[in-house]
Write a protein that holds these residues in place. Structure first.
Motif, PDB file in Angstrom:
ATOM      1  N   VAL A  31       0.721  -1.281   0.143  1.00 57.67           N
ATOM      2  CA  VAL A  31       0.048  -0.138   0.124  1.00 57.67           C
ATOM      3  C   VAL A  31       0.704   1.100   0.033  1.00 57.67           C
ATOM      4  O   VAL A  31       1.757   1.583   0.923  1.00 57.67           O
ATOM      5  CB  VAL A  31      -0.980   0.050   1.054  1.00 57.67           C
ATOM      6  N   ARG A  32       0.597   1.959  -1.020  1.00 57.65           N
ATOM      7  CA  ARG A  32       1.399   3.264  -1.270  1.00 57.65           C
ATOM      8  C   ARG A  32       0.733   4.398  -0.623  1.00 57.65           C
ATOM      9  O   ARG A  32      -0.359   4.708  -1.083  1.00 57.65           O
ATOM     10  CB  ARG A  32       2.140   3.499  -2.286  1.00 57.65           C
ATOM     11  N   GLU A  33       1.040   4.873   0.544  1.00 51.90           N
ATOM     12  CA  GLU A  33       0.212   5.815   1.365  1.00 51.90           C
ATOM     13  C   GLU A  33       0.850   7.521   1.380  1.00 51.90           C
ATOM     14  O   GLU A  33       2.203   7.406   1.715  1.00 51.90           O
ATOM     15  CB  GLU A  33      -0.115   5.422   2.629  1.00 51.90           C
ATOM     16  N   TYR A  34      -0.032   8.215   1.197  1.00 50.17           N
ATOM     17  CA  TYR A  34       0.669   9.634   1.418  1.00 50.17           C
ATOM     18  C   TYR A  34      -0.420  10.295   2.632  1.00 50.17           C
ATOM     19  O   TYR A  34      -1.683  10.118   2.588  1.00 50.17           O
ATOM     20  CB  TYR A  34       0.300  10.689   0.266  1.00 50.17           C
ATOM     21  N   TYR A  35       0.322  10.738   3.609  1.00 50.24           N
ATOM     22  CA  TYR A  35      -0.382  11.325   4.628  1.00 50.24           C
ATOM     23  C   TYR A  35      -0.621  12.829   4.474  1.00 50.24           C
ATOM     24  O   TYR A  35       0.402  13.512   4.583  1.00 50.24           O
ATOM     25  CB  TYR A  35       0.125  10.817   6.077  1.00 50.24           C
ATOM     26  N   VAL A  36      -1.894  13.250   4.363  1.00 48.20           N
ATOM     27  CA  VAL A  36      -2.050  14.715   4.146  1.00 48.20           C
ATOM     28  C   VAL A  36      -2.002  15.507   5.328  1.00 48.20           C
ATOM     29  O   VAL A  36      -2.977  15.361   6.238  1.00 48.20           O
ATOM     30  CB  VAL A  36      -3.383  14.697   3.286  1.00 48.20           C
ATOM     31  N   ASN A  37      -0.969  16.114   5.810  1.00 40.01           N
ATOM     32  CA  ASN A  37      -0.984  16.891   6.894  1.00 40.01           C
ATOM     33  C   ASN A  37      -1.889  18.174   6.766  1.00 40.01           C
ATOM     34  O   ASN A  37      -1.443  19.446   6.656  1.00 40.01           O
ATOM     35  CB  ASN A  37       0.291  17.214   7.494  1.00 40.01           C
ATOM     36  N   ASP A  38      -3.244  18.036   6.992  1.00 39.85           N
ATOM     37  CA  ASP A  38      -4.099  19.313   6.520  1.00 39.85           C
ATOM     38  C   ASP A  38      -4.890  19.740   7.831  1.00 39.85           C
ATOM     39  O   ASP A  38      -6.150  20.287   7.766  1.00 39.85           O
ATOM     40  CB  ASP A  38      -5.127  18.787   5.566  1.00 39.85           C
ATOM     41  N   ALA A  39      -4.353  19.470   9.109  1.00 38.32           N
ATOM     42  CA  ALA A  39      -5.149  19.974  10.242  1.00 38.32           C
ATOM     43  C   ALA A  39      -4.336  20.653  10.971  1.00 38.32           C
ATOM     44  O   ALA A  39      -4.632  21.105  12.119  1.00 38.32           O
ATOM     45  CB  ALA A  39      -5.303  18.689  11.188  1.00 38.32           C
ATOM     46  N   GLY A  40      -3.073  21.123  10.397  1.00 39.70           N
ATOM     47  CA  GLY A  40      -2.055  22.044  11.539  1.00 39.70           C
ATOM     48  C   GLY A  40      -2.508  23.561  11.113  1.00 39.70           C
ATOM     49  O   GLY A  40      -2.964  23.971  10.310  1.00 39.70           O
ATOM     50  N   GLY A  41      -1.574  24.089  11.617  1.00 43.31           N
ATOM     51  CA  GLY A  41      -1.694  25.779  11.641  1.00 43.31           C
ATOM     52  C   GLY A  41      -0.889  26.273  10.238  1.00 43.31           C
ATOM     53  O   GLY A  41      -1.424  27.320   9.783  1.00 43.31           O
ATOM     54  N   GLN A  42      -0.303  25.397   9.459  1.00 45.03           N
ATOM     55  CA  GLN A  42       0.376  25.694   8.230  1.00 45.03           C
ATOM     56  C   GLN A  42      -0.746  25.770   6.951  1.00 45.03           C
ATOM     57  O   GLN A  42      -0.497  26.474   6.225  1.00 45.03           O
ATOM     58  CB  GLN A  42       1.349  24.727   7.734  1.00 45.03           C
TER      59      GLN A  42
END
Length: 574
Positions: A163-174
């Motif tokens: 499984v090739r996975e990308y974790y989308v960090n879409d919950a932080g201040g950035q």
């Protein structure tokens, strides 16, 4: 079956015979027994540590056991000599026909040579890239992207479901900063003069199309509104746009993930709460007070009770908070929940991280061990940054990107193959320089050219043979001499190199091996420059030509298979 697996089976049979004769106890663990090339080729063709590994549990002397194993191995037709070296290592010399047979095996198996089902039934989740969705991919992301993608292909090559996975960090201040930056470009698209980009916002021109799309969709609806009216909407729209940009950039490298996991969705689904509850049930999270910072304690420091994960039970230096004092999740707390989610659908986990995350490895390894009761293999591979050079000088930053060199610009300039292969020419945790001039050289000093040229040279030989009227329906490989069979011996190592690289999670081993194989092949070819009788294509000797072309085809097949794992094209003409 390849030569090394065949001789591993021969060795197993020899050990079974010793068990049957009572010379070796039954049930001894053999997983550490190996069959491999000897370090010194003058010692023979193969070596095994069987006597060294099994003597102690068998309650016997290694050398005495080695002599008994030698007696059994001497019965194998392909073996011409067996000897004991040092305290009990066993060296074997094979008949040359064994290597000729391996050339035939390579050609018969084709693109299956080196593949195996060793990983069958085991699902591996490889998470790589996972860059913040705040802009296009830059060269800081490139190396980890290539290492992760090549590792995923390598694991598939030995039979794993990956499984090739990308974790989308879409919950932080950035991503809030991204939304504000998009809102500024939205106002610009509607005709407002925005001047210089304010400090703290993303300055790159790549956000102009995002602002234009928002203006076209919403008109001036959100121009005079307070941030609370548009922040969430603009954040979602901007993140979606950035992810499309990132996917397009990765596609230039031939990289495609099959799973994108959102940190925001993870938290909305209350996965961190579920992970905390699971850990509390097992007394692995407790409410406690962190120790004061080491050294001089800041004046504003106050002891605060927080939920702490018992990381020290699993080798970490201290227990780690999973929540902040305001009740929000720490990065570690959210990451813990994410790994808990991944472990539900995979037997093994691999994370590809930048070297700047080295300080957090111990705690997340501890968390995965706790969350899976130690049953899930988990590897974190750290990747060092790449220094970009042009003629030895650091490359200037991109104005379009704002403050970095984009991956897309580099791929368009030097090509996908040069980027991918170069990123695998050093161990991932070693520093690397990427010089634009050197990766485009047509010389031995440029590894991607040197390896690709080996395959192109094979095809060139076949074209020359056809021009000379030589057609090879088959070949008499007995015409190949000892020097030519040296290359076959190296080619035969490909399956074990693949197995070792997959086990160590080190795809760069494939690049190293291919370079060595190409060097050996080019060296053999170049003998013909000074000795015409050594040339691969001899118009007046069609049988010898066909034998040598069969060898060349086998080398080309290995190069193709190895480059395929690396995601690099095996070109036929250069």
């Amino acid at each position: 079956m390849t030569l090394y697996t065949r001789f591993a089976a021969h060795l197993d049979a020899a050990l079974d015979a010793l068990v049957a004769s009572g010379d070796l106890p039954a049930g001894l663990e053999r997983r550490s027994v190996t069959v491999e090339p000897p370090r010194d080729t003058s010692h023979g063709d193969l070596a095994t540590n069987a006597a060294m590994v099994l003597a102690k549990p068998a309650g016997t002397n290694p050398r005495a056991l080695a002599e008994k194993i030698v007696a059994e191995l001497n019965k194998i037709d392909e073996v011409t000599a067996v000897s004991v070296a040092g305290p009990g290592f066993i060296n074997l010399t094979l008949a040359e026909d064994a290597w000729r047979g391996e050339i035939e095996a390579i050609l018969a198996m084709g693109d299956r040579y080196g593949r195996s089902d060793a990983g069958k039934g085991v699902t591996v989740n490889v998470e790589y890239v996972s860059a913040n969705p705040t802009g296009p991919m830059h060269m800081g992301h490139c190396r980890g992207a290539v290492v992760g993608d090549a590792l995923a292909s390598l694991l598939e090559f030995i039979g794993h479901k990956v499984v090739r996975e990308y974790y989308v960090n879409d919950a932080g201040g950035q991503v809030d900063v991204l939304a504000r930056s998009a809102h500024l470009r939205y106002r610009e698209a509607l005709g407002e003069a925005i001047g210089d980009i304010p400090e703290g916002l993303y300055p790159g021109d790549y956000l102009k199309p995002v602002g234009e799309a928002l203006a076209a969709r919403y008109g001036d609806k959100y121009v005079g509104q307070s941030e609370s009216a548009w922040l969430v909407l603009f954040r979602e729209e901007a993140v979606a746009a950035m992810m499309e940009l990132i996917k397009a950039d990765l596609a230039l490298l031939g990289i495609h993930h099959n799973l994108f996991s959102s940190e925001a969705e993870l938290q909305a689904a209350r996965k961190p709460e579920a992970a905390e509850a699971w850990l509390r049930e097992r007394d692995l999270v407790y409410d406690g007070v962190l120790e004061a910072p080491k050294g001089e304690t800041p004046e504003d420091w106050e002891p605060v009770q927080l939920p702490l994960f018992r990381a020290t039970r699993f080798g970490d230096d201290q227990d780690r908070p999973i929540k902040k004092s305001n009740g929000s999740w720490t990065y570690f707390g959210a990451d813990l929940a994410y790994h808990f989610q991944k472990a539900q659908s995979a037997d093994q986990l691999i994370d590809i991280w930048g070297a700047d995350h080295a300080g957090t490895v111990k705690r997340i390894v501890a968390a995965v061990q706790a969350l899976t009761d130690g049953k899930t293999r988990f590897d974190v591979k750290l990747v060092q940054m790449v220094r970009l050079l042009r003629d030895g000088e650091p490359v200037k930053m991109s104005k379009r990107a704002g403050n970095f060199v984009t991956l897309a610009d580099v791929v368009r300039e030097v090509g996908r193959d040069a980027v991918r292969f170069t990123m695998l020419t050093r161990k991932a945790d070693a520093q690397m320089d990427f010089d634009f001039a050197k990766v485009q050289e047509t010389s031995k000093e440029n590894p991607v050219f040197y390896v690709q040229y080996a395959n192109a040279r094979v095809h060139s030989m076949h074209r020359k043979a056809a021009e000379a009227g030589i057609v090879c329906a088959d070949a008499d490989l007995s015409l190949l001499d000892t020097r030519e069979l040296q290359v076959a011996k190296l080619a035969a190592q490909f399956p074990r190199v693949v197995e070792g690289a997959a086990g160590a999670r080190e795809p760069h081993r494939i690049a190293f091996y291919l370079y060595d194989l190409a060097a050996e092949f080019h060296s053999l070819y170049n003998l013909g420059n000074d000795h015409p009788e050594r040339r691969f294509v001899l118009a007046d000797q069609p049988q010898l030509t066909c034998a040598r072309l069969y060898l060349a085809r086998a080398i080309g097949q290995i190069v193709q298979n190895g480059l395929g794992v690396m995601g690099v094209d095996a070109v036929e003409e250069m």
